[in-house]
Design a protein around this motif. Structure first.
Motif, short mmCIF file in Angstrom:
data_model
loop_
_atom_site.label_atom_id
_atom_site.label_comp_id
_atom_site.label_asym_id
_atom_site.label_seq_id
_atom_site.Cartn_x
_atom_site.Cartn_y
_atom_site.Cartn_z
N GLY A 18 1.08 -0.87 0.19
CA GLY A 18 0.00 -0.15 0.01
C GLY A 18 1.02 1.53 -0.03
N VAL A 19 1.95 1.34 1.08
CA VAL A 19 2.69 2.44 1.26
C VAL A 19 3.05 2.56 -0.31
N ALA A 20 4.51 1.79 -0.62
CA ALA A 20 5.19 1.87 -1.53
C ALA A 20 4.60 1.75 -3.16
N VAL A 21 3.76 1.18 -3.29
CA VAL A 21 3.02 0.08 -4.95
C VAL A 21 2.48 1.28 -5.11
N ILE A 22 0.89 0.94 -4.53
CA ILE A 22 -0.29 1.76 -4.60
C ILE A 22 -0.18 3.35 -4.07
N GLY A 23 0.28 3.53 -3.44
CA GLY A 23 0.40 4.61 -2.78
C GLY A 23 1.09 6.43 -3.59
N PHE A 24 2.26 5.79 -3.64
CA PHE A 24 3.27 6.40 -4.71
C PHE A 24 2.72 6.44 -6.18
N GLY A 75 8.13 -10.19 -5.71
CA GLY A 75 6.93 -9.25 -6.37
C GLY A 75 7.63 -8.13 -5.66
N LEU A 76 8.23 -8.13 -4.32
CA LEU A 76 8.85 -6.44 -3.67
C LEU A 76 10.36 -5.98 -4.14
N LEU A 77 10.99 -6.91 -4.58
CA LEU A 77 12.45 -6.87 -5.34
C LEU A 77 12.05 -6.05 -7.13
N ILE A 78 11.17 -6.71 -7.54
CA ILE A 78 11.11 -6.41 -8.78
C ILE A 78 10.42 -4.91 -9.26
N ALA A 79 9.22 -4.79 -7.59
CA ALA A 79 8.41 -3.03 -7.85
C ALA A 79 9.69 -2.57 -7.51
N ALA A 80 10.94 -3.12 -6.87
CA ALA A 80 11.60 -1.93 -6.65
C ALA A 80 12.15 -1.18 -7.39
N ALA A 81 12.91 -2.22 -8.59
CA ALA A 81 13.57 -2.19 -9.30
C ALA A 81 13.21 -1.27 -10.29
N GLY A 82 12.00 -1.61 -10.77
CA GLY A 82 10.79 -1.21 -11.64
C GLY A 82 10.88 -0.06 -11.41
N GLY A 111 1.61 -7.92 -9.36
CA GLY A 111 1.43 -9.21 -9.67
C GLY A 111 1.50 -9.81 -9.01
N LEU A 112 2.80 -9.70 -9.71
CA LEU A 112 3.48 -11.55 -8.07
C LEU A 112 2.96 -10.99 -6.35
N ILE A 113 2.91 -9.98 -6.17
CA ILE A 113 2.59 -9.47 -4.95
C ILE A 113 0.49 -10.14 -4.81
N ASN A 114 0.53 -9.44 -5.06
CA ASN A 114 -1.28 -9.85 -5.38
C ASN A 114 -1.13 -11.32 -5.12
N ALA A 115 -1.04 -12.22 -5.93
CA ALA A 115 -1.01 -13.43 -6.02
C ALA A 115 -0.61 -13.56 -4.68
N ALA A 116 0.61 -13.74 -4.21
CA ALA A 116 1.29 -14.03 -2.98
C ALA A 116 0.53 -13.52 -1.50
N VAL A 117 0.14 -12.38 -1.25
CA VAL A 117 -0.48 -12.15 -0.12
C VAL A 117 -1.59 -12.47 -0.26
N THR A 118 -2.58 -12.84 -1.40
CA THR A 118 -3.63 -14.03 -1.24
C THR A 118 -4.17 -15.21 -0.86
N ALA A 176 10.03 -1.30 -0.71
CA ALA A 176 10.06 -2.61 -0.66
C ALA A 176 11.12 -3.25 -0.65
N ALA A 177 12.31 -2.88 -1.03
CA ALA A 177 13.97 -4.06 -0.34
C ALA A 177 13.63 -4.45 0.76
N LEU A 178 13.80 -3.43 1.91
CA LEU A 178 14.21 -4.05 3.03
C LEU A 178 13.11 -5.07 3.52
N ALA A 179 11.74 -4.77 3.12
CA ALA A 179 10.67 -5.86 3.02
C ALA A 179 10.35 -6.85 3.08
N ALA A 180 11.15 -6.74 1.74
CA ALA A 180 11.28 -8.28 0.40
C ALA A 180 12.29 -9.51 1.71
#
Length: 196
Positions: A18-24, A75-82, A111-118, A176-180
């Motif tokens: 929410g903070v690092a992907v959706i919020g931003f 997913g968090l690492l890809i989102a961070a690098a992306g 997408g990877l994050i969403n699949a995983a957290v479900t 995101a990277a620290l969370a990963a």
């Protein structure tokens, strides 16, 4: 529940998302419109690279034979690098293809994050509390998105649009990277077996 590593990872992962992907990314359209005067329709088309790739990746993630926690970390690492190539997006001469490709890469991570957290939100709680696990994840995601948008507004008011966007990109990628890394540390196979 908070003593269970998987519950902590599931809820924490959705909060960070929410903070690092959706919020931003919720703030990005406004920033692009303010910085470059592009229309809402053009901005929506740019953002469709993120949402479309997120949707397609989440659909295909089931084909990957990895633990959901590893999928979340990836997913968090890809989102961070992306997100990092978005540095300078609010500058005077943005590269629209670069922004679109960056959003697509961040969307794949999302997408990877969403699949995983479900999966994690259900697996992290006893079977009779599955709805509680899903509810905790949704609450964390919305709270994180609100924090992310508020943080970007605060940065913009303090630093100005271009500097705030660059700072926001770096902060979102770092979070995101620290969370990963935390996800992988908390869900090592030995930790997972103790939690169950």
């Amino acid at each position: 529940m908070w003593r269970r590593p998987l519950f902590l990872v599931s809820t924490g992962g959705t909060l960070v998302t929410g903070v690092a992907v959706i919020g931003f990314l919720s703030y990005l359209p406004t920033a692009l419109q303010l910085a470059h005067g592009i229309s809402a329709l053009t901005t929506a088309l740019l953002l469709s690279a993120w949402s479309g790739m997120s949707f397609l990746t989440a659909l295909q993630a089931r084909r990957l034979r990895v633990r959901p926690a590893v999928l979340l970390a990836a997913g968090l690492l890809i989102a961070a690098a992306g997100a990092l190539p978005l540095i300078g997006a609010a500058g005077p001469a943005p590269s629209w293809p670069r922004i679109a490709l960056t959003l697509a890469a961040a969307g794949a991570g999302s997408g990877l994050i969403n699949a995983a957290v479900t999966h994690l939100s259900i697996e992290s709680v006893p079977a009779e509390r599955a709805s509680m696990g899903a509810g905790a994840g949704n609450t964390a995601r919305y709270a994180g998105a609100a924090i992310g948008v508020a943080a970007m507004n605060a940065l913009t008011g303090t630093l100005g649009l271009s500097t705030a966007m660059n700072t926001g990109v770096i902060a979102a990628a770092a979070i995101a990277a620290l969370a990963a890394l935390a996800t992988l540390a908390l869900t090592r196979p030995a930790s997972s077996s103790r939690a169950s």
